[in-house]
Scaffold this motif. Structure first.
Motif, PDB file in Angstrom:
ATOM      1  N   LEU A  11      95.515  58.728  30.905  1.00 43.45           N
ATOM      2  CA  LEU A  11      95.319  57.917  29.722  1.00 43.45           C
ATOM      3  C   LEU A  11      95.448  56.361  30.060  1.00 43.45           C
ATOM      4  CD1 LEU A  11      97.260  59.711  26.897  1.00 43.45           C
ATOM      5  CD2 LEU A  11      94.911  59.399  27.100  1.00 43.45           C
ATOM      6  N   GLU A  12      95.431  56.038  31.263  1.00 43.88           N
ATOM      7  CA  GLU A  12      95.462  54.652  31.835  1.00 43.88           C
ATOM      8  C   GLU A  12      94.101  54.276  31.637  1.00 43.88           C
ATOM      9  OE1 GLU A  12      98.028  52.682  32.503  1.00 43.88           O
ATOM     10  OE2 GLU A  12      99.342  54.208  32.153  1.00 43.88           O
ATOM     11  N   PHE A  13      93.921  52.744  31.728  1.00 48.37           N
ATOM     12  CA  PHE A  13      92.651  52.102  31.707  1.00 48.37           C
ATOM     13  C   PHE A  13      91.695  52.845  32.718  1.00 48.37           C
ATOM     14  CE2 PHE A  13      89.691  49.173  33.534  1.00 48.37           C
ATOM     15  CZ  PHE A  13      88.999  48.725  32.367  1.00 48.37           C
ATOM     16  N   TYR A  14      90.478  53.105  32.171  1.00 48.75           N
ATOM     17  CA  TYR A  14      89.285  53.620  33.165  1.00 48.75           C
ATOM     18  C   TYR A  14      87.960  53.489  32.564  1.00 48.75           C
ATOM     19  CZ  TYR A  14      87.570  56.206  36.854  1.00 48.75           C
ATOM     20  OH  TYR A  14      86.705  56.731  38.337  1.00 48.75           O
ATOM     21  N   ASN A  15      87.002  53.246  33.366  1.00 47.83           N
ATOM     22  CA  ASN A  15      85.686  52.884  32.961  1.00 47.83           C
ATOM     23  C   ASN A  15      84.622  52.971  34.157  1.00 47.83           C
ATOM     24  OD1 ASN A  15      83.923  52.656  30.864  1.00 47.83           O
ATOM     25  ND2 ASN A  15      83.409  50.471  31.721  1.00 47.83           N
ATOM     26  N   VAL A  16      83.622  53.917  34.000  1.00 42.89           N
ATOM     27  CA  VAL A  16      82.742  53.986  35.175  1.00 42.89           C
ATOM     28  C   VAL A  16      81.312  54.517  34.274  1.00 42.89           C
ATOM     29  CG1 VAL A  16      82.999  56.510  35.286  1.00 42.89           C
ATOM     30  CG2 VAL A  16      82.470  55.081  37.041  1.00 42.89           C
ATOM     31  N   THR A  17      80.286  54.214  34.875  1.00 40.86           N
ATOM     32  CA  THR A  17      79.080  54.536  34.551  1.00 40.86           C
ATOM     33  C   THR A  17      78.882  55.999  34.155  1.00 40.86           C
ATOM     34  OG1 THR A  17      77.866  53.204  36.070  1.00 40.86           O
ATOM     35  CG2 THR A  17      76.523  54.882  35.013  1.00 40.86           C
ATOM     36  N   PRO A  18      78.611  56.263  32.754  1.00 42.66           N
ATOM     37  CA  PRO A  18      78.859  57.832  32.246  1.00 42.66           C
ATOM     38  C   PRO A  18      78.233  58.939  32.882  1.00 42.66           C
ATOM     39  CG  PRO A  18      77.643  56.373  30.820  1.00 42.66           C
ATOM     40  CD  PRO A  18      78.173  55.347  31.853  1.00 42.66           C
ATOM     41  N   TRP A  19      77.017  58.630  33.569  1.00 41.05           N
ATOM     42  CA  TRP A  19      76.189  59.556  34.157  1.00 41.05           C
ATOM     43  C   TRP A  19      77.091  59.896  35.474  1.00 41.05           C
ATOM     44  CZ3 TRP A  19      73.490  61.586  30.879  1.00 41.05           C
ATOM     45  CH2 TRP A  19      73.009  60.836  29.814  1.00 41.05           C
ATOM     46  N   LEU A  20      77.953  59.243  35.884  1.00 44.12           N
ATOM     47  CA  LEU A  20      78.549  59.333  37.333  1.00 44.12           C
ATOM     48  C   LEU A  20      80.200  59.786  37.129  1.00 44.12           C
ATOM     49  CD1 LEU A  20      77.124  56.746  40.004  1.00 44.12           C
ATOM     50  CD2 LEU A  20      76.357  59.064  39.369  1.00 44.12           C
ATOM     51  N   ASP A  63      74.903  51.761  37.657  1.00 42.49           N
ATOM     52  CA  ASP A  63      74.469  50.791  36.778  1.00 42.49           C
ATOM     53  C   ASP A  63      72.893  50.324  37.209  1.00 42.49           C
ATOM     54  OD1 ASP A  63      76.576  51.020  34.803  1.00 42.49           O
ATOM     55  OD2 ASP A  63      77.441  49.085  35.539  1.00 42.49           O
ATOM     56  N   SER A  64      73.018  50.239  38.765  1.00 40.32           N
ATOM     57  CA  SER A  64      71.783  49.875  39.311  1.00 40.32           C
ATOM     58  C   SER A  64      70.753  50.883  39.350  1.00 40.32           C
ATOM     59  CB  SER A  64      71.869  49.367  40.833  1.00 40.32           C
ATOM     60  OG  SER A  64      72.927  48.359  40.936  1.00 40.32           O
ATOM     61  N   PHE A  65      71.071  52.123  39.361  1.00 39.62           N
ATOM     62  CA  PHE A  65      70.279  53.371  39.454  1.00 39.62           C
ATOM     63  C   PHE A  65      69.677  53.781  38.098  1.00 39.62           C
ATOM     64  CE2 PHE A  65      68.905  57.627  39.483  1.00 39.62           C
ATOM     65  CZ  PHE A  65      67.573  57.595  40.303  1.00 39.62           C
ATOM     66  N   PHE A  66      70.875  54.191  37.143  1.00 36.83           N
ATOM     67  CA  PHE A  66      70.574  54.582  35.954  1.00 36.83           C
ATOM     68  C   PHE A  66      70.068  53.694  34.658  1.00 36.83           C
ATOM     69  CE2 PHE A  66      73.350  58.059  37.713  1.00 36.83           C
ATOM     70  CZ  PHE A  66      72.304  59.250  37.500  1.00 36.83           C
ATOM     71  N   TRP A  67      70.920  52.614  34.714  1.00 32.29           N
ATOM     72  CA  TRP A  67      70.412  51.669  33.904  1.00 32.29           C
ATOM     73  C   TRP A  67      69.318  50.879  34.381  1.00 32.29           C
ATOM     74  CZ3 TRP A  67      71.758  54.179  30.136  1.00 32.29           C
ATOM     75  CH2 TRP A  67      73.180  54.790  29.675  1.00 32.29           C
ATOM     76  N   GLY A  68      69.380  50.300  35.457  1.00 29.55           N
ATOM     77  CA  GLY A  68      68.790  49.122  35.808  1.00 29.55           C
ATOM     78  C   GLY A  68      67.074  49.492  36.430  1.00 29.55           C
ATOM     79  N   THR A  69      67.360  51.039  37.099  1.00 27.61           N
ATOM     80  CA  THR A  69      65.907  51.228  37.444  1.00 27.61           C
ATOM     81  C   THR A  69      65.385  52.729  36.715  1.00 27.61           C
ATOM     82  OG1 THR A  69      66.914  50.879  39.600  1.00 27.61           O
ATOM     83  CG2 THR A  69      65.101  52.489  39.729  1.00 27.61           C
ATOM     84  N   GLY A 107      69.572  48.502  47.271  1.00 22.97           N
ATOM     85  CA  GLY A 107      68.169  49.067  47.479  1.00 22.97           C
ATOM     86  C   GLY A 107      68.132  49.358  45.827  1.00 22.97           C
ATOM     87  N   ALA A 108      68.934  49.891  45.074  1.00 23.62           N
ATOM     88  CA  ALA A 108      68.517  50.283  43.715  1.00 23.62           C
ATOM     89  C   ALA A 108      68.287  49.222  43.120  1.00 23.62           C
ATOM     90  CB  ALA A 108      69.779  51.121  43.101  1.00 23.62           C
ATOM     91  N   SER A 109      68.934  48.037  43.217  1.00 22.81           N
ATOM     92  CA  SER A 109      68.906  46.735  42.494  1.00 22.81           C
ATOM     93  C   SER A 109      67.476  46.032  42.986  1.00 22.81           C
ATOM     94  CB  SER A 109      69.851  45.752  42.972  1.00 22.81           C
ATOM     95  OG  SER A 109      71.147  46.160  42.428  1.00 22.81           O
ATOM     96  N   ILE A 110      67.013  46.315  44.171  1.00 25.20           N
ATOM     97  CA  ILE A 110      65.606  45.657  44.445  1.00 25.20           C
ATOM     98  C   ILE A 110      64.550  46.466  43.863  1.00 25.20           C
ATOM     99  CG2 ILE A 110      63.909  45.429  46.315  1.00 25.20           C
ATOM    100  CD1 ILE A 110      66.390  45.013  48.110  1.00 25.20           C
ATOM    101  N   LEU A 111      64.616  47.937  43.710  1.00 22.59           N
ATOM    102  CA  LEU A 111      63.684  48.656  43.176  1.00 22.59           C
ATOM    103  C   LEU A 111      63.734  48.384  41.621  1.00 22.59           C
ATOM    104  CD1 LEU A 111      61.639  51.107  43.090  1.00 22.59           C
ATOM    105  CD2 LEU A 111      63.510  52.646  42.861  1.00 22.59           C
ATOM    106  N   GLY A 112      64.884  48.175  41.097  1.00 25.81           N
ATOM    107  CA  GLY A 112      65.096  48.075  39.744  1.00 25.81           C
ATOM    108  C   GLY A 112      64.114  46.784  39.317  1.00 25.81           C
TER     109      GLY A 112
END
Length: 273
Positions: free
Chosen positions: A65-74, A116-122, A188-193
């Protein structure tokens, strides 16, 4: 996908976590962000692991229950690692419980950058580009392809991420960070996006200037002059203008209002067509 031999869990136990992971952001909050969704997803495994150890179960609940956050798909990847470590904690009295949260925290940055780079940005941009292009032509496949192109890889990442995370435990992230592979994947994912976004500006942002210079057969439109300098430079400049407004902290509703006013004035004055 198979899981390694476990003394406490079955594949069905992990599948319960998989299905619950889809709710990871349903209870997202500003104080601890994804902590409630993460705890809800891992709860079936914790109850099975600590079924005979109520005090350790309570500690595990508090831990997640401590603070946590990550891209939901991963999110399933750290979930799998957490489950594997919780299982080891239940079987080994000398296991360091604090390492469970340490590994979770270490995973947040690298996984979020990659996700974020792959799923949201690309992936989302590619899916939107293909889907919107077809939808603008009145093709029903537009929204369907958008949903399939984005969601099929995302759901597969959820599914395999859980089992991969569980099977390899905490050692994988250490190896990846030492080799620098995570940074390379993110870069690499950022460049592709960014490349996809650049292509969408030229093909999907429309800005025409029908005004002409000269008369008769010698008349030359301003649009042709600008395109002669750089093809599709007007859509590019307009996109950069919107980007500038965003960087100035102007909220999206005001930006939309500015775009609408420019469009109305351009059509009324004949400057834009």
């Amino acid at each position: 996908m198979k899981m390694k031999n476990s003394k406490l869990l079955t594949k069905n136990d992990l599948m319960r976590t998989f299905w619950r992971s889809f709710t990871a952001e349903w209870s997202w909050n500003y104080e601890r962000q994804m902590n409630l969704g993460y705890s809800f997803a891992i709860r079936p495994a914790l109850e099975k692991i600590y079924s005979q150890k109520p005090e350790q179960l309570t500690s595990a609940y508090q831990r997640h229950l401590e603070f946590y956050n990550v891209t939901p798909w991963l999110v399933t990847f750290p979930l799998g690692i957490s489950i594997a470590m919780e299982e080891q904690n239940a079987l080994n009295d000398e296991f360091d419980e604090s390492s469970i949260n340490d590994v979770k925290v270490a995973l947040m940055g690298p996984l979020s950058g990659l996700g974020d780079s792959f799923f949201w940005g690309t992936l989302r941009v590619i899916a939107t580009g293909i889907g919107t292009s077809l939808a603008m032509q009145g093709n029903i496949l537009g929204p369907l392809l958008f949903l399939l192109i984005f969601n099929v890889p995302a759901i597969l990442a959820r599914y395999y991420g859980l089992f991969v995370g569980y099977n390899i435990g905490a050692s994988f992230i250490e190896k990846v960070q030492k080799t620098g592979l995570m940074d390379k994947l993110s870069y690499g994912a950022s460049i592709l996006g960014l490349s996809v976004v650049g292509a969408m500006v030229a093909t999907m942002v429309t800005l025409n200037m029908p005004l002409t210079i000269g008369s008769g057969d010698d008349a030359t439109s301003l649009q042709d002059i600008f395109n002669g300098i750089v093809p599709q430079i007007l859509p590019l400049l307009f996109t950069l203008f919107i980007f500038f407004l965003d960087k100035q902290g102007i909220k999206a509703p005001w930006i939309l209002l500015i775009i609408a006013c420019i469009g109305i004035y351009g059509a009324w004055s004949g400057l834009l067509g």
